[in-house]
Design a protein around this motif. Structure first.
Motif, short mmCIF file in Angstrom:
data_model
loop_
_atom_site.label_atom_id
_atom_site.label_comp_id
_atom_site.label_asym_id
_atom_site.label_seq_id
_atom_site.Cartn_x
_atom_site.Cartn_y
_atom_site.Cartn_z
N GLY A 364 -42.65 -105.87 2.55
CA GLY A 364 -43.02 -107.18 2.95
C GLY A 364 -43.06 -107.15 4.62
O GLY A 364 -42.99 -108.49 5.29
N ALA A 365 -42.68 -106.09 4.97
CA ALA A 365 -42.99 -106.20 6.55
C ALA A 365 -43.92 -106.77 7.35
O ALA A 365 -43.79 -107.42 8.35
CB ALA A 365 -42.44 -104.47 7.06
N SER A 366 -45.19 -106.55 6.80
CA SER A 366 -46.33 -107.06 7.46
C SER A 366 -46.24 -108.69 7.23
O SER A 366 -46.69 -109.24 8.42
CB SER A 366 -47.54 -106.41 6.72
N GLY A 367 -45.87 -109.10 6.20
CA GLY A 367 -45.64 -110.51 6.14
C GLY A 367 -44.55 -111.10 7.11
O GLY A 367 -44.84 -112.35 7.71
N ARG A 368 -43.47 -110.41 7.06
CA ARG A 368 -42.45 -110.85 8.16
C ARG A 368 -42.84 -110.84 9.54
O ARG A 368 -42.61 -111.71 10.37
CB ARG A 368 -41.10 -110.02 7.94
N ALA A 369 -43.49 -109.71 9.94
CA ALA A 369 -44.07 -109.54 11.49
C ALA A 369 -45.09 -110.69 11.61
O ALA A 369 -45.10 -111.33 12.79
CB ALA A 369 -44.80 -108.38 11.61
N ALA A 370 -45.81 -111.09 10.60
CA ALA A 370 -46.95 -112.20 10.51
C ALA A 370 -46.20 -113.43 11.06
O ALA A 370 -46.66 -114.37 11.79
CB ALA A 370 -47.83 -112.29 9.66
N GLU A 371 -45.11 -113.86 10.39
CA GLU A 371 -44.38 -114.86 10.52
C GLU A 371 -43.83 -114.97 11.99
O GLU A 371 -43.75 -116.02 12.45
CB GLU A 371 -43.35 -115.10 9.27
N ALA A 372 -42.99 -113.96 12.29
CA ALA A 372 -42.53 -113.88 13.58
C ALA A 372 -43.66 -114.31 14.66
O ALA A 372 -43.22 -114.89 15.75
CB ALA A 372 -41.99 -112.71 13.74
N ILE A 373 -44.74 -113.65 14.48
CA ILE A 373 -45.78 -113.83 15.56
C ILE A 373 -46.27 -115.23 15.73
O ILE A 373 -46.35 -115.90 16.48
CB ILE A 373 -47.13 -112.69 15.31
N LEU A 374 -46.72 -115.73 14.40
CA LEU A 374 -47.15 -117.26 14.20
C LEU A 374 -45.86 -117.95 14.80
O LEU A 374 -46.28 -119.10 15.64
CB LEU A 374 -47.30 -117.83 12.75
N GLU A 375 -44.61 -117.92 14.89
CA GLU A 375 -43.36 -118.65 15.31
C GLU A 375 -43.63 -118.56 16.94
O GLU A 375 -43.24 -119.44 17.45
CB GLU A 375 -42.07 -118.08 14.69
N CYS A 376 -43.89 -117.32 17.37
CA CYS A 376 -43.96 -117.05 18.89
C CYS A 376 -45.01 -117.76 19.37
O CYS A 376 -44.95 -118.48 20.35
CB CYS A 376 -44.13 -115.45 19.03
N MET A 377 -46.22 -118.06 18.73
CA MET A 377 -47.47 -118.76 19.05
C MET A 377 -46.95 -120.34 19.22
O MET A 377 -47.46 -121.00 20.22
CB MET A 377 -48.69 -118.37 18.08
N ARG A 378 -46.41 -120.63 18.22
CA ARG A 378 -45.89 -122.00 18.04
C ARG A 378 -45.11 -122.64 19.19
O ARG A 378 -45.13 -123.49 19.61
CB ARG A 378 -45.48 -122.63 16.59
N SER A 379 -44.19 -121.68 19.51
CA SER A 379 -42.92 -122.10 20.43
C SER A 379 -43.25 -121.89 21.82
O SER A 379 -42.52 -122.34 22.72
CB SER A 379 -41.76 -121.17 20.20
N GLY A 380 -44.63 -121.26 22.00
CA GLY A 380 -44.93 -120.98 23.40
C GLY A 380 -44.00 -120.21 24.31
O GLY A 380 -43.26 -119.25 23.72
#
Length: 390
Positions: A364-380
């Motif tokens: 599940g590393a790819s999914g966890r990485a994707a979640e972290a990336i999207l969180e970074c996009m949302r937080s700016g």
């Protein structure tokens, strides 16, 4: 998330493979994202619009890179121009540190947040790069469990997501099933040769591995040899090498994991393939050669006792390593012979490889990485990063 534009850069075959998994997970969660950049065929298939193909840039060695400098410089100029003109919401950098750390600096100075997936192995060599990571990277997504603490202690916002290699069902392919797929009948032993994913690695390693195989075949008349060629490697070059060395071997392309699973033992170039073999559970002997000057410079800079990823993760010698001048047919055959002859030795290494696989964490590393990336996009961009840029 609606819309959004991401620039992603992966300049090597393993980075292309791992980045493709992350892109797939990103687009599954946010289908309207536009993702462009540098990568290989797998990233293109996952949905990335490529501006430069990674095959034009990938090279190993401090000296060998000189031949690719014009192409690398053009790619870098193209990516910095893209950053200025398109202003993506986020940059994802995957491995490929000499190129990507410079691009991180360019993006950071434009106020574009940077997520680095599979960061430089500064714990092994060129530790000074950690200052650049701390300054220009918003979040570092690491794949080995010890890396998170290492980076955090040095001021880097690191998050351990696990190793993406476990997102592929490598461990579910049995030896019998792999041999059936490869049409390997009978019980005779199988020796797999994995010379590397780049042309330079192929030309340096394959002749040595074939001479080793030839020596072992004189001792084991029923030994079958399989060559696992990475996608994109020229098969005519492999054929010419086989003819020159006078060795009989079957060649497959793009089926490395099947060859690993089917083999009693593999002779493998150091790299991601060693971890794939660990997950599959195939005993191995690790080899690697560089141009002399590259080896000499690297020898002076590397600060760890091993270069094979399985040994680095285990923090001890699990698989034999034969590097540079030690990587001779005789030395390799001497390490391979006991493993070919003794099921007990092979099973002992398999048990140690299972421990390494367990250390890599859950799938599940790819999914966890994707979640972290999207969180970074949302937080700016966080306030402290803006202060650093100022």
């Amino acid at each position: 998330m609606r819309g959004g534009r991401i620039l992603i850069v992966a300049g090597e075959p393993s980075g292309d493979l791992h980045a493709a998994g992350v892109v797939t997970e990103l687009l599954r969660r946010a289908p309207s994202l536009t993702i462009e950049g540098i990568g290989g065929d797998r990233m293109r298939q996952a949905g990335v619009r490529l501006h430069v193909h990674a095959g034009d840039l990938a090279v190993v060695g401090l000296v060998e890179v000189a031949a690719r400098l014009p192409a690398i410089w053009r790619a870098y100029r193209g990516m910095t121009r893209y950053l200025r003109e398109q202003r993506p919401d986020l940059v994802i950098l995957v491995d490929f540190p000499d190129f990507n750390l410079r691009l991180a600096r360019a993006a950071s100075r434009l106020g574009i947040p940077v997520v680095y997936f599979i960061g430089p192995q500064v714990w092994a060599w060129r530790a000074g790069r950690i200052r650049l990571i701390a300054r220009y990277v918003r979040r570092l997504l690491v794949i080995f469990p010890f890396e998170e603490e290492f980076y955090r202690e040095r001021g880097v916002e690191a998050l351990y997501v696990g190793h993406p290699i476990l997102d592929r069902s490598l461990s579910f392919l049995s030896t019998g099933e792999a041999r059936r797929r490869l049409e390997l009948d009978g019980e005779a032993p199988v020796l797999g040769l994995l010379p590397g994913s780049r042309v330079g690695e192929l030309t340096r390693h394959l002749p040595i591995l074939l001479r080793t195989a030839k020596q072992l075949m004189t001792e084991h008349s029923d030994l079958r040899v399989m060559i696992a060629a990475a996608d994109g490697l020229p098969l005519d070059l492999i054929g010419a090498c086989l003819k020159q060395e006078g060795v009989s071997a079957r060649v497959t392309q793009g089926r490395s994991c099947e060859v690993m699973a089917a083999s009693d033992l593999i002779l493998v170039a150091s790299g991601t393939a060693t971890l794939e073999a660990a997950v599959i559970g195939t005993p191995m002997v690790i080899v690697y050669r560089l141009a002399f000057l590259s080896w000499l410079l690297g020898h002076m800079l590397i600060r760890v006792p091993y270069i094979g990823m399985v040994n680095l993760v285990a923090r001890r010698r699990v698989a034999p390593e034969l590097i540079q001048f030690d990587a001779t047919p005789k030395r390799i055959a001497d390490e391979a012979r006991p493993l070919l002859l003794s099921a007990e030795f092979r099973n002992r290494m398999r048990r140690e490889l299972q421990q390494i696989r367990d250390r890599l964490g859950p799938p599940g590393a790819s999914g966890r990485a994707a979640e972290a990336i999207l969180e970074c996009m949302r937080s700016g961009v966080p306030e402290e990063m803006a202060v650093q840029r100022g």
